[in-house]
Write an enzyme that holds these catalytic residues in place. Structure first.
Site, PDB file in Angstrom:
ATOM      1  N   ASP A   1      -7.939  -3.981   8.089  1.00 14.28           N
ATOM      2  CA  ASP A   1      -6.685  -3.189   8.334  1.00 14.28           C
ATOM      3  C   ASP A   1      -6.137  -2.736   9.007  1.00 14.28           C
ATOM      4  OD1 ASP A   1      -5.838   0.525   6.890  1.00 14.28           O
ATOM      5  OD2 ASP A   1      -5.066  -1.254   6.381  1.00 14.28           O
TER       6      ASP A   1
ATOM      7  N   GLU B   1       0.609  -1.427   0.259  1.00  7.37           N
ATOM      8  CA  GLU B   1      -0.176  -0.432  -0.056  1.00  7.37           C
ATOM      9  C   GLU B   1       0.933   0.984   0.102  1.00  7.37           C
ATOM     10  OE1 GLU B   1      -1.778   0.203   3.290  1.00  7.37           O
ATOM     11  OE2 GLU B   1      -3.688   1.921   2.359  1.00  7.37           O
TER      12      GLU B   1
END
EC number: 3.5.1.25
Lengths: 318, 383
Positions: free
Chosen positions: B294, B143
């Site tokens: 997450d 990410e």
């Protein structure tokens, strides 16, 4: 609707009532034993109020037959089985009796009546799938004892002959359970089939294809046109035959099968000449019968119901 | 018990008294497993004349495919982006702990980091199957750092990057080898991103849009080049606007090529997204919803200060929230959809015949009772 032949006298008893002589010679006083003797060699018409009761009666009858037979490792109970919507309730009940511990199918061999030709075995509408989903997967039957004709082999004729041999090797069928088509057929023995026929390939009649289209999204072109089926003669060889008939749409076929003569256009009528046949119906299926016939057999239900009473508890065999 | 007549020596397990998720419905069916895969019992019966060797009574539990978490930054004191002496040990530690939550496969996620970190960490963890040792690693989720400075969120600004030459050179320069990478999140408005999206997609790496100020047409262009995921929808992107819905508009865009689905990750903890917004997204595009944690280092740890990559953050407790959809849909958002996203749904994320037997046993409140990988029990809740 065709009325019965006016030559038949109304005073004649229905053709079904051939009783053997009452005999209480057994010293064993169990009522079940006595009743079994009394009702041998008869045609029995069992009339229940509705589909569920008919299914339950039939299932209890089968259960009791198996239990009284006392199957074991060297003594298998051979059962002929049908498919279709009629026997679904009966199968559900048998599964319930298995789950309750009342019955085991460990020493039962089954022979299904028929299977489509050319339909893949795992097609959801094949009779293999039907039997797996509605019966076999819920009980303890051994795979090698569940026999169903294979409609996908190269040599269909040989498959039919082998099936007959398997039945013979198993000692014949103790109880063959079947249904009736709206055209009076047993298994896929369509109108015009020989009443002494054996297991063979049959082309399906238009009536049958139409009746089965509902399982193929209503599309007539998707319904198989040929099937392998046991013959009328094959079922006649069984020691006992039980035919399940429920619903008003089967009423005319039932009338033709038991109130008219033996006729190859209504192949179930062949069982008028079998030594031990039971017809299990609901009220709706009797709608085309004479009131006299229905009253006569309803009047006998208190005797017939003894055949489905729970048997005394026995220690479970392994 | 009659002896097993099947053609294989491998033991056959039958899970009974359970409801399984199959064909998008919870059904009362037994589940059969052999050699780590889901077995077709009808075939076993008719073709092999076989039976179960072992029956596992599930006591009415739900059996769902094992959960797949495609965005998890660490947990239990481990931060995947922070290099320690033993990166793969850290990943394994987390992999073992997440079994307790029914996660059977995951993508360890690295937030924006300097190139040196990627070069050090990536080669140390290979794609591998799960088992007793822990959940399977499907590949890294990278990410960043090719994200927007305006939407960096918790990512460190000094390590953000753009595509200088465009294409593989930037990727290799920053990440090193892409062999064990499953997902890359980037901002499609960055110049020269199109060729990168194409290159990654062609290599079978899922391209995700996130941490971006892209408008809808930039996002659509990226999808046409192969992007198929949105990283934590609503967070770190422009808000929905009725004249330019931005990345959020992909949920109902008519520019998505035929036969392709755009999936979107949601952190359904009630904090990152208001439940009402979650429901809007779900109703607009139910088949694309992918639940992600997450999760960060602090997961499973008491409140206090913890690290996230190169930064220090504080955590104050956990919340969880259910989307208000059906049980089946919720379960699929955590299993089937991530598998479809990663292109592995022929083997994972489903309880179909021949799929990997990664399973989670749940009670009616969806609490995890037991976790299985390849048909083997790898975690069970203490009674």
């Amino acid at each position: 609707m065709i009325r019965p032949d006016p030559v038949c006298s109304d005073k004649k008893l229905p053709a079904l009532s051939t009783f053997c002589v009452f005999s209480f010679q057994e010293s064993n006083t169990s009522s079940v034993q006595a009743v079994r003797c009394v009702l041998k060699l008869t045609m029995k018409l069992i009339i229940l109020n509705d589909y569920d009761q008919a299914s339950e009666w039939a299932a209890k009858y089968i259960r009791n037959k198996i239990l009284l037979f006392r199957p074991g490792p060297s003594r298998y109970f051979t059962l002929g089985l049908p498919t279709g919507s009629t026997p679904l309730g009966c199968y559900k009940k048998l599964i319930e009796y298995y789950k309750n511990g009342e019955i085991s199918f460990q020493y039962v061999k089954t022979f299904n009546m028929d299977e489509y030709v050319g339909l893949p075995r795992d097609h959801p509408e094949s009779y293999h799938s039907f039997m797996w989903n509605n019966f076999f997967k819920h009980i303890d039957i051994k795979a090698e004892n569940a026999h169903i004709l294979d409609g996908n082999v190269a040599d269909l004729q040989a498959e039919c002959e082998a099936f007959e041999e398997k039945i013979t090797a198993a000692g014949g069928i103790e109880l063959f359970v079947g249904g009736i088509g709206p055209d009076g057929h047993i298994a896929f023995n369509e109108p015009g089939s020989s009443l002494v026929s054996r297991t063979r390939v049959k082309t399906l009649a238009k009536d049958t294809i139409m009746a089965n289209a509902r399982f193929f999204d209503g599309d007539l072109s998707k319904v198989p046109t040929m099937a392998l089926t046991v013959g009328v003669g094959t079922v006649m060889d069984a020691k006992e035959v039980m035919i399940l008939i429920t619903g008003a749409h089967k009423a005319f076929a039932l009338y033709k099968a038991i109130e008219e003569g033996v006729n190859h256009m209504w192949t179930v009528s062949a069982f008028q000449q079998h030594r031990q046949t039971v017809f299990v119906c609901d009220e709706d299926a009797t709608l085309e019968l004479r009131v006299k016939t229905v009253k006569y057999f309803k009047g006998m239900m208190h005797v017939h119901n003894k055949l489905v009473e729970s048997l005394p508890q026995e220690p479970k065999k392994n | 018990m009659p002896s097993n007549g099947s053609v294989s020596d491998a033991p056959i397990t039958q899970f009974i008294n359970c409801r399984i998720l199959r064909d998008h419905k919870l059904q009362r069916e037994d589940l059969w497993v052999r050699e780590g895969r889901i077995l077709d019992p009808e075939k076993l019966f008719f073709d092999e004349l076989g039976y179960a060797d072992e029956r596992v009574d599930c006591e009415g539990s739900i059996i769902a495919p094992g959960f797949i978490d495609v965005q998890i930054n660490g947990g239990y004191g481990i931060d995947f982006s922070r290099v320690s002496e033993d990166v793969s040990g850290g990943v394994s530690f987390v992999a073992k702990k997440i079994l307790e939550h029914g996660v059977t496969s995951f993508c360890p996620t690295l937030v924006t980091s300097p190139a040196a970190i990627y070069h050090k960490v990536l080669p140390q963890v290979k794609v591998h199957n799960g088992g007793q040792h822990g959940a399977g690693v499907l590949g890294f989720h990278l990410e960043g750092p090719f994200i927007s400075a305006e939407k960096k969120g918790a990512h460190p600004e000094q390590y953000l990057r753009t595509f200088r030459s465009g294409g593989v050179q930037d990727l290799t320069e920053v990440y090193g080898s892409l062999d064990n990478v499953a997902v890359v999140t980037l901002a499609p408005e960055l110049a020269n991103s199109q060729s990168v999206v194409r290159e990654l997609s062609q290599r079978g790496i899922t391209v995700s849009l996130g941490h971006s100020v892209a408008n809808l047409s930039q996002a659509e262009e990226a999808v046409q080049h192969g992007a198929s995921f949105i990283t934590h929808l609503f967070n770190a992107m422009l808000p929905f606007h009725h004249r330019d819905p931005g990345i959020v508009g992909l949920l109902t865009s008519d520019q998505v090529p035929a036969g392709r689905t755009v999936y979107y990750g949601m952190i359904a903890d009630g904090i990152h997204t208001n439940p009402a917004a979650l429901r809007i997204a779900h109703r607009a595009h139910p088949s694309g919803l992918v639940l992600v944690t997450d999760a960060i280092t602090a997961m499973g740890l008491p409140p206090g200060h913890h690290t996230l990559g190169q930064q220090v953050i504080e955590i104050q407790g956990l919340h969880a929230y259910v989307a208000g959809c059906s049980v089946e849909e919720a379960l699929e958002a955590a299993s089937l959809h991530p598998a479809q996203l990663l292109g592995i749904s022929h083997k994972k994320g489903k309880l179909d015949y021949d799929c990997d037997a990664d399973l989670v046993l749940l009670d009616d409140a969806l609490n995890v009772k037991a976790t299985f990988i390849s048909g083997e029990e790898v975690w069970r809740k203490e009674p």
